[in-house]
Each structure stands twice: as C-alpha cells, then as structure tokens.
Design a protein around this motif. Structure first.
Motif, short mmCIF file in Angstrom:
data_model
loop_
_atom_site.label_atom_id
_atom_site.label_comp_id
_atom_site.label_asym_id
_atom_site.label_seq_id
_atom_site.Cartn_x
_atom_site.Cartn_y
_atom_site.Cartn_z
N CYS A 174 0.86 -1.19 0.00
CA CYS A 174 0.00 0.00 0.00
C CYS A 174 0.90 1.24 0.00
O CYS A 174 1.87 1.32 0.75
CB CYS A 174 -0.86 -0.03 1.26
SG CYS A 174 -1.69 1.54 1.61
N ALA A 195 0.26 4.04 1.19
CA ALA A 195 0.13 4.81 2.42
C ALA A 195 0.82 4.13 3.60
O ALA A 195 1.43 4.80 4.43
CB ALA A 195 -1.35 5.04 2.74
N CYS A 196 0.74 2.79 3.71
CA CYS A 196 1.22 2.13 4.93
C CYS A 196 2.13 0.93 4.69
O CYS A 196 2.68 0.37 5.64
CB CYS A 196 0.03 1.70 5.79
SG CYS A 196 -0.81 0.24 5.16
N CYS A 213 -6.68 -2.03 0.92
CA CYS A 213 -5.67 -2.16 1.95
C CYS A 213 -6.36 -2.51 3.26
O CYS A 213 -7.15 -1.71 3.78
CB CYS A 213 -4.88 -0.85 2.11
SG CYS A 213 -3.77 -0.94 3.54
N CYS A 235 -5.49 0.36 5.97
CA CYS A 235 -6.00 1.74 5.79
C CYS A 235 -7.52 1.79 5.68
O CYS A 235 -8.12 2.81 5.97
CB CYS A 235 -5.42 2.36 4.54
SG CYS A 235 -3.66 2.67 4.60
ZN LIG Z 1 -2.55 0.93 3.68
#
Ligand SMILES: [Zn+2]
Length: 272
Positions: free
Chosen positions: A247, A249-250, A267, A270
């Motif tokens: 992902c 973002a994370c 995800c 998230c």
């Molecule tokens: Zn994520």
C-alpha cells in the motif's frame, strides 16, 4: 470495462469531428447479431443512414448521439467495445463489428472483441437510461442525498456504489480507487457508514473520477479513446490490480477478494 472517465473521454474526442456530420452508410457485421437492440440490424442500418448527428451526450456509461430527426443513437461499450474516429476507412480487424461512413469521408469504427457491446436507435433516450442514479460529476450528486440512499442499503458499499441506479458511471476500477481514497473497507454495509465516512466517499468519488478524466482514462486491457490511443490513469491507480504490492500509504500488501462476483482490491490496514 470503460467507466465514466473513459466514456467521457471518447465523447469529448468525438464531438469536434463527428457533430454536424451526416451518416451516409452504416454496416453491422453478421458476426455481432446481438449488437443492435430492439430492431433487426438491417433496419437499424437503414434508419440511421442519412441522419445528421446534432450532438453527443453521455449518461453513465452510455454514449448518446442526438440526431436531427429527434432519434437518439445510444451506444454501450460494455467489456471490450471501442468506438474510434478514423480519417480513412476502418482498418482491417477481426473484431470490427460496425462501421459508419460520414459525409466528409471519415469513419466511425466499432471494434469489440468480446461482443457484449450494444446499440439502440430510439425515439426517447430515457428508454435506455431510465432508472439511473445521479451523475457523480454533476451538482445533482449531493452528499446528503447520497447518504440517504446508502442508509437504506445493507449490501457491501462497493456493490452499492457500482449499482447504476444509485450512481451513474462507476465500475470496478473507480469503485476500488474511491473506497481506498476514502479509507473505507469495500465490504462494509453501506448503511453502517457514518456521516463523515459518506462525506469522505462522496469527495473521493468526485476526485478519483476527475483525476482519471484528466489522464484520459485507464487502459488496463482494451480501452482506447475516440482516436484509438490509450489513456494513462492505469499507471497511477492506488489499489486496483495491485494485489500483494505494498500500500502506498502504509506498506501493507494490497488484498484481493471476490465481492459480488467482482475482484476487489483494498488495503486491510488503511480501509476499515
Ligand atoms: Zn494501507
């Protein structure tokens, strides 16, 4: 499958080259017996010949050619349909299903590998587009009304936003992308979303569609624009078809599940 940004890109490509032109001859391939709806293909070809194209609009994933006679020629590309404008005759292609010669010597060419594409010639376009929800890029797509519709539904939010009677034009790609942007798990019951979550989703749908439109759509497999060129938004997707990749973002691997018969990417960290 072409969704709103792809169909709108085709519409914008075709408007300057096709509006004002008259269809001088039409041909429907015998290889596509289900392409023309509600009338035999020969009747469709006979009726559309001589018609001048007055405008092209779009409703959801439908292209709507308004004709001077008041009739509407509606086209749905479904899985693999391509509608392209060509300066010369349509190039040879085993999947060429229909051709439309225009009075300036140019052509509209309909190519469709899977043959799920459909066309209509109708008095009233709402015969084809009835029961469709608001256009997500119009002002009619209102967060409060959207929340009211979602509240009454217990199905997974992903399935609900792909329901064309809830919202027009969203398909598998942009449903996954919008839910990621809004940080909502696609399996959540639509009616369980908080006011804040619905507001995030509303904004995410608009933003994701605008971005994809700016990139002239996503060409994962078959989609090309009205000139036969690919879009570029598939290079920018956050979760769609990124199974097991981290992902953005994370870093958690993107998960793929089946939801309502469609592959769904999200995800797990998230999107709650
Ligand atoms: Zn994520």
């Amino acid at each position: 499958m072409p969704e709103l940004p792809e169909v709108e890109t085709i519409r914008r490509d075709l408007v300057p080259v096709v509006v004002g032109r008259t269809i001088t001859r039409a041909w429907i391939s015998p290889s596509a017996p289900r392409l023309v709806q509600l009338m035999p293909p020969e009747e469709f070809a006979r009726q559309i010949e001589g018609q001048r194209i007055a405008d092209i609009s779009r409703r959801g994933k439908y292209l709507l050619f308004g004709l001077d006679s008041g009739l509407t020629w509606a086209v749905h590309l479904r899985m693999t349909g391509r509608l392209m404008h060509r300066e010369r005759a349509c190039p040879e292609d085993p999947h060429l299903r229909a051709t439309f010669g225009l009075d300036d010597g140019t052509w509209l060419c309909f190519v469709d590998m899977r043959k799920f594409g459909t066309m209509w010639l109708v008095d009233d376009a709402t015969l084809v587009t009835a029961k469709m929800g608001p256009e997500p890029l119009d002002e009619s797509f209102d967060p409060a009304a959207f929340r009211g519709v979602l509240k009454r539904r217990s199905a997974p939010i992903k399935a609900v936003i792909m329901d064309q009677s809830v919202l027009a034009g969203l398909g598998n790609i942009y449903a996954d992308e919008a839910l990621f942007a809004a940080r909502i798990n696609p399996r959540r019951a639509a009616g369980s979303l908080s006011r804040q979550a619905v507001q995030r989703l509303h904004a995410a749908i608009v933003e994701v569609l605008h971005e994809a439109l700016g990139d002239r759509g996503s060409s994962f497999r078959d989609y090309v624009d009205g000139r036969g060129n690919e879009g570029s938004h598939h290079l920018k997707v956050k979760v769609f078809r990124r199974t097991d990749q981290p992902c953005y973002a994370c870093g958690t691997p993107v998960r793929r599940v089946r939801l309502g018969g469609r592959s769904t990417h999200y995800c797990p960290r998230c999107q709650r």
